[in-house]
Design a protein around this motif. Structure first.
Motif, mmCIF file in Angstrom:
data_model
loop_
_atom_site.group_PDB
_atom_site.id
_atom_site.type_symbol
_atom_site.label_atom_id
_atom_site.label_comp_id
_atom_site.label_asym_id
_atom_site.label_seq_id
_atom_site.Cartn_x
_atom_site.Cartn_y
_atom_site.Cartn_z
ATOM 1 N N GLY A 1 -5.014 4.304 -8.529
ATOM 2 C CA GLY A 1 -6.219 5.117 -8.618
ATOM 3 C C GLY A 1 -6.416 5.962 -7.372
ATOM 4 N N ILE A 2 -6.799 7.217 -7.593
ATOM 5 C CA ILE A 2 -7.135 8.098 -6.462
ATOM 6 C C ILE A 2 -8.649 7.994 -6.298
ATOM 7 N N ALA A 3 -9.071 7.024 -5.521
ATOM 8 C CA ALA A 3 -10.497 6.718 -5.444
ATOM 9 C C ALA A 3 -11.280 7.824 -4.742
ATOM 10 N N GLU A 4 -10.650 8.499 -3.805
ATOM 11 C CA GLU A 4 -11.340 9.564 -3.078
ATOM 12 C C GLU A 4 -10.818 10.899 -3.574
ATOM 13 N N PRO A 5 -11.637 11.639 -4.307
ATOM 14 C CA PRO A 5 -11.163 12.904 -4.874
ATOM 15 C C PRO A 5 -10.729 13.856 -3.761
ATOM 16 N N GLY A 6 -9.807 14.713 -4.098
ATOM 17 C CA GLY A 6 -9.312 15.674 -3.120
ATOM 18 C C GLY A 6 -8.010 16.237 -3.590
ATOM 19 N N ASN A 7 -7.522 17.151 -2.819
ATOM 20 C CA ASN A 7 -6.305 17.844 -3.212
ATOM 21 C C ASN A 7 -5.105 17.134 -2.583
ATOM 22 N N LEU A 8 -4.443 16.318 -3.362
ATOM 23 C CA LEU A 8 -3.307 15.556 -2.847
ATOM 24 C C LEU A 8 -2.120 16.465 -2.547
ATOM 25 N N SER A 9 -1.402 16.133 -1.524
ATOM 26 C CA SER A 9 -0.167 16.868 -1.237
ATOM 27 C C SER A 9 1.069 15.995 -1.421
ATOM 28 N N ALA A 10 0.914 14.694 -1.235
ATOM 29 C CA ALA A 10 2.084 13.820 -1.316
ATOM 30 C C ALA A 10 1.637 12.372 -1.425
ATOM 31 N N VAL A 11 2.565 11.540 -1.874
ATOM 32 C CA VAL A 11 2.360 10.099 -1.826
ATOM 33 C C VAL A 11 3.550 9.500 -1.089
ATOM 34 N N ARG A 12 3.246 8.618 -0.162
ATOM 35 C CA ARG A 12 4.312 7.900 0.545
ATOM 36 C C ARG A 12 4.427 6.516 -0.058
ATOM 37 N N LEU A 13 5.583 6.217 -0.615
ATOM 38 C CA LEU A 13 5.807 4.907 -1.218
ATOM 39 C C LEU A 13 5.867 3.840 -0.128
ATOM 40 N N PRO A 14 5.622 2.594 -0.487
ATOM 41 C CA PRO A 14 5.705 1.530 0.540
ATOM 42 C C PRO A 14 7.135 1.356 1.034
ATOM 43 N N GLN B 1 0.825 -1.198 0.000
ATOM 44 C CA GLN B 1 0.000 0.000 0.000
ATOM 45 C C GLN B 1 0.864 1.254 0.000
ATOM 46 N N VAL B 2 0.473 2.189 -0.847
ATOM 47 C CA VAL B 2 1.027 3.534 -0.738
ATOM 48 C C VAL B 2 0.097 4.322 0.174
ATOM 49 N N GLU B 3 0.608 5.439 0.624
ATOM 50 C CA GLU B 3 -0.195 6.315 1.489
ATOM 51 C C GLU B 3 -0.433 7.601 0.718
ATOM 52 N N LEU B 4 -1.694 7.910 0.445
ATOM 53 C CA LEU B 4 -2.037 9.161 -0.237
ATOM 54 C C LEU B 4 -2.297 10.222 0.830
ATOM 55 N N ARG B 5 -1.549 11.288 0.745
ATOM 56 C CA ARG B 5 -1.693 12.361 1.733
ATOM 57 C C ARG B 5 -2.371 13.564 1.081
#
Lengths: 190, 336
Positions: free
Chosen positions: A155-168, A96-100
């Protein structure tokens, strides 16, 4: 459709693309195999894979791909729909990645990555990004031994303003390039 | 005399290595389906201190490798340890002349078709399917990429089997410093090969689940309790013990392979019998396999700074064990 290529050069930790006749701190996998750079897009150019442009990594001593260890990659503001990657794993794996998001919320999303090893089929349905005809070993290049890079998407299933992605924190995964895609047309069709 | 291999499918599963590919070659040549035979069993059995520097190491089943690989089939194997290279070839030749393919241990450094040829020493396993006395060649079946099925000079095979497998440089990582010793495997297949029907699959799932749940933590580590003990000990001792790197990587290889095989065994059974629960279970087992992919590389890349690797290893092993437990719950439901 908006597409923004992200500069990953500050995160590269691994050298997996090796020009001919070179030696040094190369080694995509734990056995120090590498992809022959001359059989791939020129370093630092834009490469199109299945309709998505990627910044192909530069030839730099600091590296050309991220061995995933939980790096946090800042993303430009935007309501993105997809994170596209060029990547390959040392044996297929998923994590899992972490969508921030800019409001502080965090959502997990799956990243699944097929194996780079020659004669190994794609596992997760990713389009083939590149397959070289040969593979480098520390003291020779083995012909007709063809490793692969694949195109993943998250996929960004929950729309919103992303700030970062944390790789696994999964060092079997390698990421060479990342492009954000906003597909407003498809979003309207929801 | 010339003995040619019989036509047989070329088989490899992507998460396996030379042990399973060689087993697949030998089983397929005798009419058994490799995935059904090698993918039915799924468990954990580890004898502390027995990790060996062999690509074909299989935890907990030193002498009878094939019984460990195929616990639901009448399959077994026996190591032969010839006195020297000449006796080693004579024994293999006799088996081939009797129509039986065998597995041989070999150092890739001496095998012309391996990328490691004249470069890297390692302790590999492959199938030998025939020979030609007149040309001085042997027929090899090695599906490990770059896959090869063809002939090599007998002299090369004998050199590979008789190799001392020394550590020559820094790329000789996990499987060196263990002389090959001309060892070869005789494989025996009994008459009562089970039919893979719904009852067989149900029995397999139930028995595997019982094996995981009835674990032991000593002296032999088995089941979930044994796996937890192994992983906890490896992580807690990782910073202090350099050999932990090799142990986690070498044990992780067959654990990855067996999980991947079992996942596809279940998926195929689910397709064949129209049972979506088996397919769901197979996908859950695959997730465990994918943890092993991550764990092996996390350990292997930690050699230079083992202390820094410990938190990540702890997190990974906890996630692996958590998903393993979730799979066991599913298995129990499917077997009920």
């Amino acid at each position: 459709m908006r597409k923004v290529r992200i500069d990953l050069s500050g995160f590269f930790t691994n050298r997996g693309l090796q020009p001919p006749g070179t030696t040094g701190d190369y080694g995509f996998n734990i056995w120090s195999n590498t992809f022959p750079a001359e059989e791939l897009p020129p370093a630092g150019t834009v490469a199109d894979v299945a309709g998505v442009p990627f910044s192909f990594p530069p030839d730099a001593a600091t590296g050309d791909n991220i061995r995933c260890r939980g790096q946090v990659i800042a993303l430009p503001a935007g309501d993105w729909d997809w994170i596209y990657l060029i990547g390959a794993a040392e044996r297929r794996t998923e994590d899992q990645v972490e969508l921030r998001y800019r409001d502080g919320s965090v959502r997990p999303a799956w990243l699944r990555m097929s194996d780079f090893w020659p004669e190994t089929p794609v596992r997760f349905g990713e389009p083939l990004a590149f397959r070289t005809r040969s593979m480098r070993y520390p003291r020779h290049t083995h012909q007709n031994h063809a490793p692969a890079l694949w195109q993943q998407r998250i996929g960004i299933a929950e729309p919103g303003n992303l700030s970062a992605v944390r790789l696994p924190d999964n060092p079997a995964m390698h990421v060479f390039a990342l492009t954000l895609v906003a597909d407003e047309e498809a979003r309207c069709a929801r | 005399m010339r003995v040619e291999p019989a036509p047989a499918p070329f088989w490899r599963h992507d998460l396996t290595h030379c042990l399973h590919t060689t087993a697949g070659a030998l089983l397929a040549a005798r009419g058994l389906d490799p995935l059904e035979t090698l993918g039915a069993g799924w468990g954990f059995r580890f004898v502390p201190g027995e990790v060996r520097r062999e690509e074909y190491y299989f935890p907990g089943h030193d002498e009878d490798l094939f019984a460990g690989l195929a616990p639901y089939h009448p399959v077994s194997s026996r190591w032969h340890r010839p006195a020297d290279a000449d006796q080693g070839w004579q024994q293999v030749r006799d088996a081939l002349a009797n129509g039986v393919s065998v597995a041989v241990a070999a150092d890739n450094f001496h095998l012309p078709f391996r990328p490691a040829y004249r470069d890297v020493h390692t302790n590999h396993l492959m199938a030998i399917e025939g020979f030609d006395d007149e040309t001085g060649e042997v027929f090899v079946n090695d599906p490990v990429p770059p896959s090869f099925r063809g002939t090599i000079p007998l002299t090369a095979l004998m050199a590979a089997r008789d190799s001392g497998n020394p550590i020559a440089h820094d790329r000789d990582l996990f499987f060196t410093a263990n002389p090959i010793g001309n060892r070869w495997l005789e494989v025996t297949i009994g008459a009562d090969v089970p039919e893979v029907d719904e009852a067989f699959v149900a029995r397999v799932v139930g028995s595997n689940a019982a094996g995981w749940l009835d674990g032991t933590t000593g002296p032999v580590l088995t089941g979930l309790a044994g796996l937890r003990h192994f992983l906890d000990a490896a992580v807690e001792g990782f910073a202090e013990h350099p050999e932990s790197v090799d142990e986690v990587f070498v044990v992780g290889g067959p654990m990855l392979a067996v999980a991947g095989l079992h996942a596809d065994f279940l998926d195929r059974a689910g397709v064949r019998f129209g049972d979506v629960r088996l397919r769901e279970l197979g996908r859950a087992v695959d997730r465990v396999a994918h943890h092993w992919s991550a764990l092996r590389i996390a350990a292997a890349t930690a050699r230079e700074d083992r202390v820094a690797a410990v938190p990540g290893l702890r997190q990974r092993t906890a996630a692996l064990l958590g998903d393993q437990e979730a799979v066991l719950q599913r298995m129990s439901l499917v077997a009920a």
